[in-house]
Design a protein around this motif. Structure first.
Motif, mmCIF file in Angstrom:
data_model
loop_
_atom_site.group_PDB
_atom_site.id
_atom_site.type_symbol
_atom_site.label_atom_id
_atom_site.label_comp_id
_atom_site.label_asym_id
_atom_site.label_seq_id
_atom_site.Cartn_x
_atom_site.Cartn_y
_atom_site.Cartn_z
ATOM 1 N N VAL A 404 0.848 -1.187 0.000
ATOM 2 C CA VAL A 404 0.000 0.000 0.000
ATOM 3 C C VAL A 404 0.887 1.242 0.000
ATOM 4 O O VAL A 404 2.091 1.168 0.276
ATOM 5 N N THR A 405 0.296 2.370 -0.297
ATOM 6 C CA THR A 405 1.047 3.617 -0.373
ATOM 7 C C THR A 405 1.405 4.141 1.015
ATOM 8 O O THR A 405 0.697 3.889 1.992
ATOM 9 N N ARG A 406 2.499 4.865 1.077
ATOM 10 C CA ARG A 406 2.970 5.560 2.292
ATOM 11 C C ARG A 406 2.975 4.629 3.501
ATOM 12 O O ARG A 406 2.446 4.936 4.568
ATOM 13 N N VAL A 407 3.576 3.458 3.295
ATOM 14 C CA VAL A 407 3.591 2.459 4.355
ATOM 15 C C VAL A 407 4.451 2.917 5.526
ATOM 16 O O VAL A 407 4.172 2.575 6.690
ATOM 17 N N GLU A 408 5.500 3.695 5.260
ATOM 18 C CA GLU A 408 6.356 4.152 6.355
ATOM 19 C C GLU A 408 5.600 5.082 7.303
ATOM 20 O O GLU A 408 5.828 5.053 8.515
ATOM 21 N N GLN A 409 4.714 5.899 6.759
ATOM 22 C CA GLN A 409 3.930 6.776 7.617
ATOM 23 C C GLN A 409 2.981 5.964 8.496
ATOM 24 O O GLN A 409 2.751 6.307 9.665
ATOM 25 N N ARG A 410 2.455 4.900 7.978
ATOM 26 C CA ARG A 410 1.592 4.026 8.774
ATOM 27 C C ARG A 410 2.390 3.322 9.875
ATOM 28 O O ARG A 410 1.925 3.191 11.014
ATOM 29 N N ILE A 411 3.596 2.869 9.534
ATOM 30 C CA ILE A 411 4.439 2.208 10.535
ATOM 31 C C ILE A 411 4.813 3.188 11.650
ATOM 32 O O ILE A 411 4.813 2.841 12.836
ATOM 33 N N THR A 412 5.115 4.423 11.268
ATOM 34 C CA THR A 412 5.486 5.428 12.271
ATOM 35 C C THR A 412 4.337 5.719 13.221
ATOM 36 O O THR A 412 4.541 5.871 14.435
#
Length: 454
Positions: A404-412
């Motif tokens: 999915v898009t912007r997965v790093e923002q979700r992880i953060t």
């Protein structure tokens, strides 16, 4: 006096006909065409003759010749509303706010009127000045820049605007206004269209932002002609259940920003409180291990949210199993159930499946697919998922776990809220190497099952 003309309008789409007919040929709805008697005398400008300026004829310019002008925005003092608008009120813009009766539309705009540092004219056609003052004293007793006017005739409203010269105008509501230029009842298609056109002309010529409150129909759409939503610059929808304290503000149309932003409020006795961290209210604080619940990391515009998904799987009592979803697309739920049966071997065809997204919000982000499947499997096996595990991945028809898009923002966001692990697709591209949360990469549904339930 001008010649009186009888026309017929579709109450659903606003199409005009010369005679009555049972079915609207534009939108296909039956029994929605109504008669309006229109009288159009010579229109006068909203300004007095002394205030008129010489009109300039617009000339075409090459796109390279057009000068870039900075788009100044006015801060409303309400961070949630500013986020949904795209940064604040744009001078000369026309904003339409719709919502169910009693949801808090008037409370929100009155609260903003009392907070703004600009001179505000609040025009109400539904409440008296005494009623508005009682509510204003409960919200914010001190407000020096807010003027209250109870009037429904647009010509009288423009006279008061010339006298007061407000910087922001709020109309509550557009369905109560009427103009002398149209001979029909307030709330009719012709009156709504004419009054909106007069307000648009005023807003563009004076560079004054105007906010309108609009009623909605029983289907949930803005009452009046569909052309009303096309005429305004921004369409906001105020959603929520009156039995719950949380309200959600969405943008369905925005010429000055994104339509993916979300504002969340909590209804209190002193007005609407902004919810700065919605993830904490969307996740239950139950300490017991309950099966059928899973946490997913989703995005609303630029804001990451952690939402709780609840599922209940039980044996179908009747012949046809039930499929019900609250806040989620039922067709996508049926697709995921078919993937579980075909690709993963879980026999759910003879079982009832109920799905709910807590907090009263609706989500269409495909990144919650994996959490939906995890919640369904958890309820079916009656095994609780650990509370410190969350999900962020899409599920394909072949049973594969897609990125999915912007997965790093979700992880953060999951890391900030104290989760220990997050399950994402094996194909996700993550540039950051070190997270304080365990990132588990899975490729197919079998990997998820083995990680959660083995």
């Amino acid at each position: 006096m001008a010649k009186v003309k009888t026309t017929f309008y579709c109450q659903n789409c606003g199409s005009q006909y010369s005679k009555w007919q049972g079915k609207c040929s534009a939108c296909g709805e039956w029994n929605t065409i109504a008669e309006d008697i229109i009288e159009k005398p010579d229109k006068k400008d909203w300004k007095s003759p002394a205030a008129k300026e010489a009109k300039r004829t617009a000339k075409p310019l090459k796109i390279a010749e057009i000068e870039n002008s900075p788009q100044n925005r006015w801060n409303t003092g309400n961070n949630e509303l500013d986020r949904v608008l795209g940064g604040g009120l744009v001078p000369g813009s026309l904003t339409l706010l719709g919502g169910e009766p009693g949801i808090g539309k008037s409370t929100l705009l009155l609260q903003i009127s009392l907070q703004l540092n600009y001179k505000v004219l609040y025009v109400s056609g539904e409440e008296s000045q005494q009623q508005i003052k009682m509510r204003a004293e409960r919200i914010n007793p001190v407000a020096a820049n807010c003027y209250i006017l109870t009037e429904t005739k647009t010509q009288n409203i423009f006279r008061q605007i010339e006298a007061i010269e407000p910087e922001v105008i709020i109309i509550d509501s557009i369905q109560t206004l009427h103009s002398d230029y149209i001979e029909s009842a307030p709330g009719s298609i012709s009156q709504i269209r004419e009054c909106t056109a007069e307000l648009i002309k005023f807003a563009k010529e004076t560079n004054t932002p105007v906010i309108l409150i609009g009623h909605i129909t029983k289907e949930g759409s803005i009452a009046g002609p569909k052309v009303l939503e096309h005429m305004v610059d921004t369409v906001l929808q105020f959603e929520g259940d009156r039995n719950h304290v949380y309200r959600i503000l969405r943008a369905h149309k925005n010429r000055f920003g994104s339509t993916h932003e979300l504002g969340i409020y909590e209804m209190q006795g002193s007005g609407l409180r902004e919810v700065s961290n919605p993830s904490e209210i969307l996740i239950s604080k139950n300490d017991e291990d309950l099966s059928g619940t899973a946490i997913s990391a989703t995005l609303e515009g630029m804001r990451p949210l952690m939402i709780e998904i609840q599922a209940l799987v039980s044996t179908a009592v009747y012949g046809t199993p039930q499929r019900s979803a609250t806040g989620y697309n039922v067709k996508r739920l049926n697709m995921l159930l078919a993937v579980l049966e075909k690709r993963a071997g879980f026999r759910l065809g003879a079982k009832d499946v109920f799905l709910n997204i807590t907090g009263g919000i609706s989500v269409d982000d495909p990144a919650i697919d994996l959490a939906v499947i995890a919640a369904i499997l958890s309820s079916n096996e009656d095994i609780a998922i650990e509370k410190d595990i969350c999900f962020a991945a899409e599920v394909g028809l072949a049973g594969e776990i897609r990125p999915v898009t912007r997965v790093e923002q979700r992880i953060t966001e999951a890391e900030k809220l104290g989760f220990a692990a997050i399950l994402v697709s094996k194909q996700s591209k993550i540039s950051k190497a070190n997270f304080n949360i365990k990132v588990v990469k899975v490729a197919k549904i079998e990997d998820v099952v083995s990680h959660l339930f083995d």
